[in-house]
Design a protein around this motif. Sequence first.
Motif, PDB file in Angstrom:
ATOM      1  N   ALA A  70      12.356  11.136   4.055  1.00  0.00           N
ATOM      2  CA  ALA A  70      11.951   9.926   4.776  1.00  0.00           C
ATOM      3  C   ALA A  70      11.064  10.248   5.979  1.00  0.00           C
ATOM      4  N   VAL A  71      11.212  11.453   6.554  1.00  0.00           N
ATOM      5  CA  VAL A  71      10.401  11.812   7.724  1.00  0.00           C
ATOM      6  C   VAL A  71       8.931  11.970   7.350  1.00  0.00           C
ATOM      7  N   LEU A  72       8.645  12.053   6.050  1.00  0.00           N
ATOM      8  CA  LEU A  72       7.265  12.215   5.605  1.00  0.00           C
ATOM      9  C   LEU A  72       6.569  10.890   5.312  1.00  0.00           C
ATOM     10  N   MET A  73       7.194   9.769   5.641  1.00  0.00           N
ATOM     11  CA  MET A  73       6.614   8.471   5.289  1.00  0.00           C
ATOM     12  C   MET A  73       5.211   8.253   5.860  1.00  0.00           C
ATOM     13  N   PRO A  74       4.895   8.695   7.080  1.00  0.00           N
ATOM     14  CA  PRO A  74       3.501   8.548   7.530  1.00  0.00           C
ATOM     15  C   PRO A  74       2.520   9.277   6.622  1.00  0.00           C
ATOM     16  N   VAL A  75       2.924  10.457   6.134  1.00  0.00           N
ATOM     17  CA  VAL A  75       2.071  11.201   5.207  1.00  0.00           C
ATOM     18  C   VAL A  75       1.996  10.470   3.874  1.00  0.00           C
ATOM     19  N   VAL A  76       3.140   9.976   3.407  1.00  0.00           N
ATOM     20  CA  VAL A  76       3.190   9.222   2.154  1.00  0.00           C
ATOM     21  C   VAL A  76       2.265   8.010   2.226  1.00  0.00           C
ATOM     22  N   ASP A  77       2.270   7.332   3.370  1.00  0.00           N
ATOM     23  CA  ASP A  77       1.409   6.151   3.505  1.00  0.00           C
ATOM     24  C   ASP A  77      -0.063   6.550   3.475  1.00  0.00           C
ATOM     25  N   GLY A  78      -0.410   7.631   4.152  1.00  0.00           N
ATOM     26  CA  GLY A  78      -1.801   8.069   4.156  1.00  0.00           C
ATOM     27  C   GLY A  78      -2.294   8.408   2.760  1.00  0.00           C
ATOM     28  N   ILE A  79      -1.468   9.146   2.006  1.00  0.00           N
ATOM     29  CA  ILE A  79      -1.827   9.487   0.629  1.00  0.00           C
ATOM     30  C   ILE A  79      -1.868   8.228  -0.220  1.00  0.00           C
ATOM     31  N   GLY A  80      -0.890   7.350  -0.020  1.00  0.00           N
ATOM     32  CA  GLY A  80      -0.826   6.110  -0.792  1.00  0.00           C
ATOM     33  C   GLY A  80      -2.044   5.231  -0.575  1.00  0.00           C
ATOM     34  N   GLN A  81      -2.526   5.159   0.659  1.00  0.00           N
ATOM     35  CA  GLN A  81      -3.719   4.361   0.942  1.00  0.00           C
ATOM     36  C   GLN A  81      -4.915   4.888   0.150  1.00  0.00           C
ATOM     37  N   LYS A  82      -5.057   6.220   0.083  1.00  0.00           N
ATOM     38  CA  LYS A  82      -6.138   6.794  -0.712  1.00  0.00           C
ATOM     39  C   LYS A  82      -5.925   6.499  -2.201  1.00  0.00           C
ATOM     40  N   HIS A  83      -4.687   6.598  -2.650  1.00  0.00           N
ATOM     41  CA  HIS A  83      -4.402   6.397  -4.070  1.00  0.00           C
ATOM     42  C   HIS A  83      -4.729   4.981  -4.530  1.00  0.00           C
ATOM     43  N   ILE A  84      -4.382   3.967  -3.722  1.00  0.00           N
ATOM     44  CA  ILE A  84      -4.656   2.601  -4.180  1.00  0.00           C
ATOM     45  C   ILE A  84      -6.154   2.318  -4.177  1.00  0.00           C
ATOM     46  N   SER A  85      -6.905   3.020  -3.333  1.00  0.00           N
ATOM     47  CA  SER A  85      -8.355   2.829  -3.347  1.00  0.00           C
ATOM     48  C   SER A  85      -8.990   3.498  -4.562  1.00  0.00           C
ATOM     49  N   LEU A  86      -8.256   4.400  -5.220  1.00  0.00           N
ATOM     50  CA  LEU A  86      -8.742   5.095  -6.410  1.00  0.00           C
ATOM     51  C   LEU A  86      -8.104   4.572  -7.684  1.00  0.00           C
ATOM     52  N   ASP A  87      -7.278   3.527  -7.556  1.00  0.00           N
ATOM     53  CA  ASP A  87      -6.582   2.912  -8.694  1.00  0.00           C
ATOM     54  C   ASP A  87      -5.644   3.898  -9.384  1.00  0.00           C
ATOM     55  N   ILE A  88      -4.943   4.717  -8.581  1.00  0.00           N
ATOM     56  CA  ILE A  88      -3.909   5.608  -9.126  1.00  0.00           C
ATOM     57  C   ILE A  88      -2.692   4.775  -9.496  1.00  0.00           C
ATOM     58  N   ARG A  89      -2.162   4.991 -10.693  1.00  0.00           N
ATOM     59  CA  ARG A  89      -1.044   4.213 -11.228  1.00  0.00           C
ATOM     60  C   ARG A  89       0.124   5.134 -11.592  1.00  0.00           C
ATOM     61  N   PRO A  90       1.333   4.569 -11.825  1.00  0.00           N
ATOM     62  CA  PRO A  90       2.507   5.403 -12.118  1.00  0.00           C
ATOM     63  C   PRO A  90       2.299   6.378 -13.278  1.00  0.00           C
TER      64      PRO A  90
END
Length: 402
Positions: free
Chosen positions: A71-91
């Motif tokens: 859970a302490v990595l959530m800021p990193v997770v959000d940063g990666i996630g923001q890039k992923h949704i801009s690239l249409d990364i899916r499950p």
Amino acid sequence: MTNKQKELVKATVPVLREHGVLLTTHFYKRMFTHNPELKNVFNMGNQQNSKQQTALAMAVLAYAEHIENPAVLMPVVDGIGQKHISLDIRPEHYAIVGGHLIASISEVLGDAATPELLEAWTVAYNQLAAIMSGHESKLYAKQVEKKGGWTGWRPFVVKEKVKESAEITSFYLYPTHGGEVPDFTPGQFLSVRLFLPELNLLQPRQYSISSAPNGEYYRISVKREAGTHLLADGMISNRLHNFVNEGDIIEVSAPAGGFVLNADSDRPVVFISGGVGQTPLMSMLESLVESGSKRPKTWIHGCRDNNVHAFKEMIEYWESKNADVKKHIFYSEVTGEESADWYNGWVDLNQLGDEIFAHETEYYICGPAGFIELHYRELLSKGIDKQLIHFEEFGPQTLQLN
């Protein structure tokens, strides 16, 4: 995960710290060999310059180090996630990546990759994938909740193409359906996807939105790259310059990103940019000016010379019309065409007086990695609270400053 599995994952930390990039380099080579279609999803420029391999190695290392409390990595997770949704990364992409990552651990570690270790990393990866895809599903949901919002790729028409300097050109992107575009938070980026004949691939590239939200269009401002042997990033930027004209249609993803203006604050704000790093900060400053904000606003920008200085007139206009806007411009080279209102050399905050380092001020920094680190360290040395210093590194995140 069982406690034993967590201990097995943590035991790989020294190996990841020393050989993480070797592992991730092997992983990407393996994945693109077996799943070449993913070359259309990943930015191959970041493969060429090894930034993606380094960023992934750092992320895997951080996850292993915090396996007991991810859970302490959530800021990193959000940063990666923001890039992923801009690239249409899916499950479904996570399943492919996971298979190749575990296989790479086995192939790189050899006999040290015991069945117990591989099982522990499989469980760990599946846990991480669930965290990531779960967070990204929420980000996707927020995208479509906006008026006019969407996920994936949507066609936009280039209605205007405006040369801002010898190197930077702005593209005004309007939706082909003729409706409104969803609002965004100043500082965010979007992805553009073009076909690169040189690579025979579709390639995505993130560009900061350089204008304030307006409901009609997005503006991106792109630097032309010099040289004959360009990485994929430079190929995309130069293709926009050389082959994309007014009236052309390109694919665009919805705005994303966590490097954003804190619009609720009334603190003084200082924007520090190098080169094309000014683009997200332009959006922030314009939104403050247009909103009538009375926050003291200081613009500090460095570039090579007057010829490559984009948005020069716009900044000067805002300063002339707003008493709370001040600018400081640094040119590293002298051409003889500069006015008296500039500094010679690289950006040096110490030349601007102690008021630049007021402790209640918020700072936004964008530019090359070395530029960001230099000014981040300088601000810390002056006693600025790191919570008030915001920065964004273009491309995969490799800076570890917070």
